[in-house]
Structure formats: C-alpha cells, structure tokens
Design a protein around this motif. Structure first.
Motif, PDB file in Angstrom:
ATOM      1  N   ASP A 164       9.983 -52.193  49.424  1.00 48.24           N
ATOM      2  CA  ASP A 164       8.991 -51.142  49.200  1.00 48.24           C
ATOM      3  C   ASP A 164       7.595 -51.658  48.883  1.00 48.24           C
ATOM      4  O   ASP A 164       6.768 -50.937  48.355  1.00 48.24           O
ATOM      5  CB  ASP A 164       9.460 -50.219  48.067  1.00 48.24           C
ATOM      6  N   GLY A 166       4.069 -53.559  50.472  1.00 48.68           N
ATOM      7  CA  GLY A 166       3.355 -53.905  51.685  1.00 48.68           C
ATOM      8  C   GLY A 166       3.074 -55.399  51.763  1.00 48.68           C
ATOM      9  O   GLY A 166       2.958 -56.075  50.732  1.00 48.68           O
ATOM     10  N   LEU A 183       5.060 -48.854  49.538  1.00 54.46           N
ATOM     11  CA  LEU A 183       5.506 -48.095  50.704  1.00 54.46           C
ATOM     12  C   LEU A 183       6.250 -46.845  50.272  1.00 54.46           C
ATOM     13  O   LEU A 183       6.883 -46.805  49.214  1.00 54.46           O
ATOM     14  CB  LEU A 183       6.426 -48.958  51.574  1.00 54.46           C
ATOM     15  N   GLU A 187       9.355 -45.653  54.877  1.00 53.37           N
ATOM     16  CA  GLU A 187       8.825 -46.964  55.244  1.00 53.37           C
ATOM     17  C   GLU A 187       9.650 -48.080  54.599  1.00 53.37           C
ATOM     18  O   GLU A 187       9.888 -49.131  55.216  1.00 53.37           O
ATOM     19  CB  GLU A 187       7.372 -47.092  54.788  1.00 53.37           C
ATOM     20  N   ALA A 190      12.876 -48.555  56.539  1.00 54.53           N
ATOM     21  CA  ALA A 190      12.615 -49.221  57.816  1.00 54.53           C
ATOM     22  C   ALA A 190      12.305 -50.698  57.615  1.00 54.53           C
ATOM     23  O   ALA A 190      12.762 -51.556  58.388  1.00 54.53           O
ATOM     24  CB  ALA A 190      11.453 -48.527  58.528  1.00 54.53           C
ATOM     25  N   GLN A 191      11.554 -51.017  56.568  1.00 57.19           N
ATOM     26  CA  GLN A 191      11.209 -52.415  56.324  1.00 57.19           C
ATOM     27  C   GLN A 191      12.430 -53.221  55.913  1.00 57.19           C
ATOM     28  O   GLN A 191      12.596 -54.379  56.319  1.00 57.19           O
ATOM     29  CB  GLN A 191      10.120 -52.518  55.252  1.00 57.19           C
ATOM     30  N   THR A 202       6.217 -55.620  59.284  1.00 62.54           N
ATOM     31  CA  THR A 202       4.947 -55.260  59.915  1.00 62.54           C
ATOM     32  C   THR A 202       3.893 -55.205  58.820  1.00 62.54           C
ATOM     33  O   THR A 202       3.964 -54.360  57.922  1.00 62.54           O
ATOM     34  CB  THR A 202       5.050 -53.906  60.633  1.00 62.54           C
TER      35      THR A 202
END
Length: 247
Positions: A164, A166, A183, A187, A190-191, A202
């Motif tokens: 969670d 970035g 995040l 997100e 997905a990460q 990403t």
C-alpha cells in the motif's frame, strides 16, 4: 509469498490495530516492542495469539519515541542503538518463548527502518543489536544499506516490499506526506499481485520498476486494513500463489 503486518501497536487503553483479525490473514507478525508502541500486556497477548495460530513472530524495533510513533529520526550513538535494539528483542522473546515460540526475525520500524536503509553507522548498530540478541534474520528492502551490510555480517535478509505504499522509479518508497505515498485499497491489491507474480511495481511516473521481495507488508493501521489484507491474500491465492511464511 509471505504476508507481514505491524501488530501490537496499541498502548494501554489505546488500540490501533485489529491484531486478532490480522493474525488470521498474515503469515508473519512484526510485533511492536514497546519503544514506539506496545506495552507488556499487548506484547504478551499478541505473541500468544500468533504462536497459537502458527504465525511467525518478528521483533519490530524502533527508536525510543512513543510520542512520535517512531517516525522521528534520533541521532543515537551506535553502541546505544545496538543495546536498545537488543533490549527490545529480549523483551519480546520472553513472551514469545512463554507462548511456545521464539523471535524469528527483526524488522526496524518507521524512521529507524529508513535511516538504517541509507546510513551505514545506524545499519551496523541494528545488525549488532540483532546479533547480541541471537537473531540472525532481518526483514528489510533489497538493495538498502541495511540489506548489504547484514549480508556481509552473515545475517539472512528477507526482502520486503509494500502493498500500500507508492514507489519512485528507483525502487524507493515515496516519502510519507507526498502525493502518491499511500495507495488506495484496489491499488494495494493490484500492487501486491504484481509484486508476487512478476516482481515489479508501477512507479508514480508510470515506470515499471523491479522490486525483489519474499515478503509483502500490509499495514494494519488504516481504517480498511483488515479488508485490504484479506483481499490481498485472496487475490494471491486466486493467482495460484501460495501464501505462507518465508522458509
């Protein structure tokens, strides 16, 4: 893939994390040792629950900073920091062993995590403290100063990534307080899948960045922490990824 979370971060009547629920989801528990959060009763309760559930117990060591939740850097002499790290591990070990388990690894918390990740003097002190306490495994980011020095000292390093948080294009975390540092739930899921399945994230500028990890941290102090952690675990399993403690 191992899932870890920072647990036991309440203090007295103040409760921060839903330890009971998260211990049914994660495979490794980074238990606060009293310097940034946690008190003796909390340490005892969380280690007992972790041991009963077969969750690996790690010492979440930090600067002595209850008021700042361990997120303020403190310039301690290395011998003092090493002693304080060993002290925290020892406190947790008493309760872990009473529950029939032991402290399997060490993970620095907050400001100490980031300072030891770039400062060789502070990193060496963390390594010395873990060695004094007889713990030979560290959980930290691959490529950090702590990672490199721990490997040189003969300790085992478990590479950690964050579901969670970035990332910058160079693989470092976006500093807290800056846009993109945290995040959202979707997100984060997905990460986590991207990390476990492909070893990449990403970055905030859209760059696909390699991040090597054997353990993914799911923070337990957000309002949706339990739901997000459960979603991450389910998403990994759906992708055919075994969720288990690092071997």
């Amino acid at each position: 893939m191992d899932l870890n979370a920072d647990l036991g971060e309440g203090f007295g009547r103040w409760v921060l994390t839903d330890d009971d629920a998260l211990l049914h989801i994660v495979t490794s528990a980074n238990v606060a040792c009293g310097f940034h959060a946690g008190d003796p009763l909390t340490l005892r309760r969380v280690t007992a629950l972790a041991a009963a559930g077969g969750v690996r117990i790690g010492a979440q060591v930090s600067y002595r900073d209850l008021a700042g939740f361990g997120r303020r850097e403190i310039d301690l002499p290395p011998e003092e920091l090493a002693a304080e790290v060993a002290y925290q591990i020892g406190a947790l070990r008493v309760f872990a062993q009473a529950a029939g388990a032991d402290v399997a690894y060490v993970k620095p918390h907050g400001a100490l995590y980031h300072r030891a990740g770039r400062d060789p003097v502070q990193a060496a002190a963390v390594i010395e403290g873990a060695t004094i306490a007889g713990v030979g495994v560290l959980l930290t980011q691959r490529g950090s100063t702590l990672d490199l020095l721990a490997a040189e000292a003969g300790l085992r390093v478990i590479g950690e990534a964050f579901a969670d948080r970035g990332y910058l294009p160079d693989g470092h975390l976006v500093p807290r307080g800056l846009p993109g540092a945290l995040l959202g739930p979707a997100e984060a899921v997905a990460q986590a899948v991207s990390l476990a399945a492909d070893g990449v994230v990403t970055a905030i500028d859209g760059t696909v960045t390699p991040v090597a990890a054997e353990s993914i941290c799911v923070h337990g102090d957000g309002p949706d922490a339990v739901a997000v952690a459960a979603s991450i675990r389910s998403a990994l399993i759906e992708r055919g990824i075994d969720v288990e403690a690092f071997s």
